[in-house]
Write a protein that holds these residues in place. Structure first.
Motif, PDB file in Angstrom:
ATOM      1  N   LEU A  15      33.699 -38.753  39.049  1.00 20.80           N
ATOM      2  CA  LEU A  15      32.656 -39.591  38.447  1.00 20.80           C
ATOM      3  C   LEU A  15      31.770 -40.208  39.527  1.00 20.80           C
ATOM      4  O   LEU A  15      30.570 -40.371  39.342  1.00 20.80           O
ATOM      5  N   GLU A  16      32.360 -40.553  40.669  1.00 20.78           N
ATOM      6  CA  GLU A  16      31.566 -41.117  41.769  1.00 20.78           C
ATOM      7  C   GLU A  16      30.563 -40.053  42.277  1.00 20.78           C
ATOM      8  O   GLU A  16      29.401 -40.369  42.558  1.00 20.78           O
ATOM      9  N   GLU A  17      31.004 -38.805  42.353  1.00 19.27           N
ATOM     10  CA  GLU A  17      30.084 -37.741  42.796  1.00 19.27           C
ATOM     11  C   GLU A  17      28.958 -37.538  41.782  1.00 19.27           C
ATOM     12  O   GLU A  17      27.809 -37.309  42.158  1.00 19.27           O
ATOM     13  N   ILE A  18      29.300 -37.654  40.508  1.00 22.01           N
ATOM     14  CA  ILE A  18      28.259 -37.531  39.472  1.00 22.01           C
ATOM     15  C   ILE A  18      27.262 -38.679  39.612  1.00 22.01           C
ATOM     16  O   ILE A  18      26.058 -38.501  39.537  1.00 22.01           O
ATOM     17  N   ARG A  19      27.774 -39.876  39.862  1.00 24.98           N
ATOM     18  CA  ARG A  19      26.882 -41.031  40.066  1.00 24.98           C
ATOM     19  C   ARG A  19      25.928 -40.760  41.229  1.00 24.98           C
ATOM     20  O   ARG A  19      24.720 -41.003  41.136  1.00 24.98           O
ATOM     21  N   GLU A  20      26.465 -40.224  42.306  1.00 25.36           N
ATOM     22  CA  GLU A  20      25.624 -39.932  43.476  1.00 25.36           C
ATOM     23  C   GLU A  20      24.508 -38.942  43.117  1.00 25.36           C
ATOM     24  O   GLU A  20      23.352 -39.103  43.511  1.00 25.36           O
ATOM     25  N   GLU A  21      24.877 -37.919  42.339  1.00 23.74           N
ATOM     26  CA  GLU A  21      23.876 -36.892  42.016  1.00 23.74           C
ATOM     27  C   GLU A  21      22.807 -37.426  41.058  1.00 23.74           C
ATOM     28  O   GLU A  21      21.633 -37.094  41.183  1.00 23.74           O
ATOM     29  N   VAL A  22      23.236 -38.264  40.102  1.00 28.04           N
ATOM     30  CA  VAL A  22      22.250 -38.813  39.161  1.00 28.04           C
ATOM     31  C   VAL A  22      21.275 -39.724  39.923  1.00 28.04           C
ATOM     32  O   VAL A  22      20.058 -39.641  39.751  1.00 28.04           O
ATOM     33  N   ASP A  23      21.801 -40.568  40.808  1.00 30.18           N
ATOM     34  CA  ASP A  23      20.905 -41.417  41.609  1.00 30.18           C
ATOM     35  C   ASP A  23      20.011 -40.564  42.515  1.00 30.18           C
ATOM     36  O   ASP A  23      18.854 -40.910  42.765  1.00 30.18           O
ATOM     37  N   THR A  24      20.552 -39.444  42.988  1.00 28.50           N
ATOM     38  CA  THR A  24      19.743 -38.544  43.832  1.00 28.50           C
ATOM     39  C   THR A  24      18.563 -37.979  43.026  1.00 28.50           C
ATOM     40  O   THR A  24      17.427 -37.948  43.507  1.00 28.50           O
ATOM     41  N   PHE A  25      18.824 -37.558  41.796  1.00 29.48           N
ATOM     42  CA  PHE A  25      17.719 -37.059  40.954  1.00 29.48           C
ATOM     43  C   PHE A  25      16.684 -38.162  40.734  1.00 29.48           C
ATOM     44  O   PHE A  25      15.483 -37.928  40.776  1.00 29.48           O
ATOM     45  N   MET A  26      17.188 -39.384  40.490  1.00 32.08           N
ATOM     46  CA  MET A  26      16.261 -40.491  40.242  1.00 32.08           C
ATOM     47  C   MET A  26      15.359 -40.717  41.451  1.00 32.08           C
ATOM     48  O   MET A  26      14.171 -40.983  41.310  1.00 32.08           O
ATOM     49  N   PHE A  27      15.948 -40.604  42.645  1.00 32.20           N
ATOM     50  CA  PHE A  27      15.142 -40.793  43.849  1.00 32.20           C
ATOM     51  C   PHE A  27      14.218 -39.587  44.073  1.00 32.20           C
ATOM     52  O   PHE A  27      13.000 -39.737  44.220  1.00 32.20           O
ATOM     53  N   ALA A  28      14.826 -38.372  44.083  1.00 35.17           N
ATOM     54  CA  ALA A  28      14.060 -37.183  44.507  1.00 35.17           C
ATOM     55  C   ALA A  28      13.041 -36.757  43.459  1.00 35.17           C
ATOM     56  O   ALA A  28      12.069 -36.079  43.778  1.00 35.17           O
ATOM     57  N   GLY A  29      13.276 -37.172  42.218  1.00 34.35           N
ATOM     58  CA  GLY A  29      12.479 -36.602  41.144  1.00 34.35           C
ATOM     59  C   GLY A  29      11.401 -37.507  40.604  1.00 34.35           C
ATOM     60  O   GLY A  29      10.797 -37.170  39.590  1.00 34.35           O
TER      61      GLY A  29
END
Ligand code: HEM
Length: 494
Positions: free
Chosen positions: A290-304
């Motif tokens: 779940l922590e890795e999923i959190r990282e990826e969702v925040d990454t999309f929010m930043f990169a996208g």
């Protein structure tokens, strides 16, 4: 006495080691590359510290005066090659052993952890494999109505200033793309366009400012001095808001996916957000924590969000200032929509917007939202007979590559038709999304989003140059910006 002698030997040994590792090795191998005049120890650091023009201008000045591979010493420890050479781009981006991001990316770690953008090695590879299918065309089709509904709100915002002689569109467009990525990534809405004061929206903005300040400020660069700054406290506060928002959404979506009543569950649509796809991949045994999923969702929010926001703001500026090209793009819209400009576009419509696609590409060439991206060598690499030593940073300066007249004649002109016959010919001359294994995973999403939003705006307004005419002052933050805004004018279509 003996102790003093031993201490002296140790210090001497340490200095020789530092000299060897950070000066001698670089001097030995990199002297063949041209370099601007520098001063001992600080190298070129003062060029960046005392410029009134900004980082981007300094890099362009180096490229114009010293060529397409320039050796730059950014301080006592670091050296980089500033690259806008076609062959060198190709060499780096096709080399599976040059995948590690440079040290600046670590300033994102508190926010994004080690999501796709910031991670490397085995973790990056595993995540990339798991996440790639979530960007499949078939899945992107579901997002078209998110693009359209948010673009409609943006149109309303522009309507309220359609009598104005000059509107700075940059922030308005960025709030729209923040809404789009939030809905697409998490399936929830932060309503940034209607409530730009929201704590979440402000926290994302604060984080972008804080990260860029750390890249350039000598005090904020080092963790132990950063700890005493105001930004450190601001960062802690912003991250509390951002992370708790993401965690709440993850928990809610997880419960929803577990629930038996998916079909009729009030408040949720059938469309799946990226987060749902990651949670599903998890339950199918792909093992993202779940922590890795959190990282990826925040990454999309930043990169996208600010990448596409910048992309849209600059294409609107280009069309407003190039009436002939705008007419061609508009003609295509008329052919697709006939007289029914209110019809929402389908995914197939977006695919059919060929001229708009060329115009967007041409705008990304002139104004790439990511004007450079960097790799750090974690081992020695041989390039055309020269050893590139471990620890060297390779900065791929796509902004300068795109403006090289050898690859793009009359590079300063906005000429969308140059992309008519471009595809496939020189694959490493046009790289707004980078290329190779670490290219932009969201590029198809981004292109569909930019087309959709620009199409909606063009069907509502004629775009005109601002009065008085506006000259962009380009600068580089985490993305390319114009420091005096992006100003145009709107005339409502009847
Ligand atoms: C016009 C819009 C965009 C541009 C110009 C752009 C550009 C780029 C570039 C140049 C990179 C490589 C960065 C590097 O090597 O350090 C990159 C990576 C990435 N982009 Fe985008 N991007 C855009 C939109 C998006 C969107 C909409 C998303 C997500 C929904 C996204 C997600 C990512 C991710 C996750 C990576 C890291 C990929 C990896 O390392 O495996 N981008 N982008």
């Amino acid at each position: 006495m003996i102790l003093l002698f031993l201490a002296l030997v140790c210090v001497l040994y340490f200095l020789v080691y530092i000299y060897y590792k950070h000066v001698y090795i670089f001097e030995k191998h990199l002297k063949c590359f041209p370099s601007p005049p520098d001063i001992p120890i600080l190298g070129h650091a003062l060029d960046f510290a005392f410029t009134d023009k900004g980082f981007l201008d300094v890099l362009m000045h180096y490229t114009r005066n010293y060529g397409d591979i320039v050796r730059v010493k950014t301080g006592p420890h670091r050296q980089l090659l500033l690259i806008s050479n076609y062959n060198f781009f190709q060499f780096v981006l096709t080399n599976m052993k040059i995948l590690k991001k440079s040290v600046e990316y670590r300033y994102f770690h508190n926010w994004l952890g080690t999501g796709l953008i910031t991670s490397s090695g085995a973790k990056w590879k595993r995540h990339r494999q798991i996440i790639t299918p979530t960007f499949h065309y078939k899945i992107l089709e579901d997002f078209v109505d998110i693009f359209e509904s948010n673009a409609k709100i943006l149109v309303k915002k522009f309507e309220s200033c359609s009598d104005s002689t000059s509107v700075d569109i940059f922030d308005l467009v960025n709030l729209c793309t923040l809404d789009i990525i939030c809905e697409s990534a998490m399936g929830t809405s932060v309503n940034a366009q209607l409530n730009s004061d929201s704590e979440y929206v402000q926290s994302v903005k604060n984080m972008l400012d804080i990260v860029i300040a750390r890249v350039f400020s000598p005090i904020k660069m080092t963790d132990w001095t950063y700890f005493f700054t105001e930004d450190y406290r601001k960062e802690k506060k912003a991250l509390k808001v951002i992370h708790s928002y993401t965690w709440n959404v993850i928990k809610r979506r997880q419960e929803f996916l577990k629930s038996e009543k998916n079909e009729n569950h009030a408040g949720y649509q059938k469309r799946k957000a990226f987060l749902d796809l990651l949670l599903e991949a998890n339950s199918n045994g792909e093992q993202l924590t779940l922590e890795e999923i959190r990282e990826e969702v925040d990454t999309f929010m930043f990169a996208g969000h600010d990448t596409t926001g910048t992309g849209i703001a600059f294409i609107l500026f280009c069309l407003a200032n190039n009436a002939e090209e705008q007419a061609k793009v508009f003609m295509e819209q008329k052919q697709l929509f006939g007289d029914n400009f209110e019809r929402p576009p389908t995914f197939q419509d977006l695919k059919n917007m060929k001229y708009l696609e060329m115009a967007i590409k041409e705008s990304l060439r002139l104004y790439p939202p990511a004007p450079f991206y960097s790799r750090e060598l974690d081992h020695d690499v041989l390039y055309e007979g020269t050893v590139l030593p471990k620890g060297l940073t390779l900065t791929l300066f796509s902004y300068a590559l795109h403006r090289n007249p050898n690859y793009f004649p009359e590079p300063e002109r906005f000429l969308p038709s140059r992309f008519q016959n471009y595809d496939g010919k020189m694959p490493f001359a046009f790289l707004p999304f980078s290329a190779g294994a670490r290219n932009c995973i969201g590029q198809r999403f981004a292109m569909a989003e930019m087309k959709s939003v620009v199409s909606r705006i063009l069907r509502s307004f004629e775009l005109l140059p601002s009065i008085p005419s506006h000259e962009l002052k380009l600068a580089s933050q985490t993305i390319l910006i114009s420091s005096n805004g992006v100003r145009i004018r709107f005339r409502k279509r009847l």
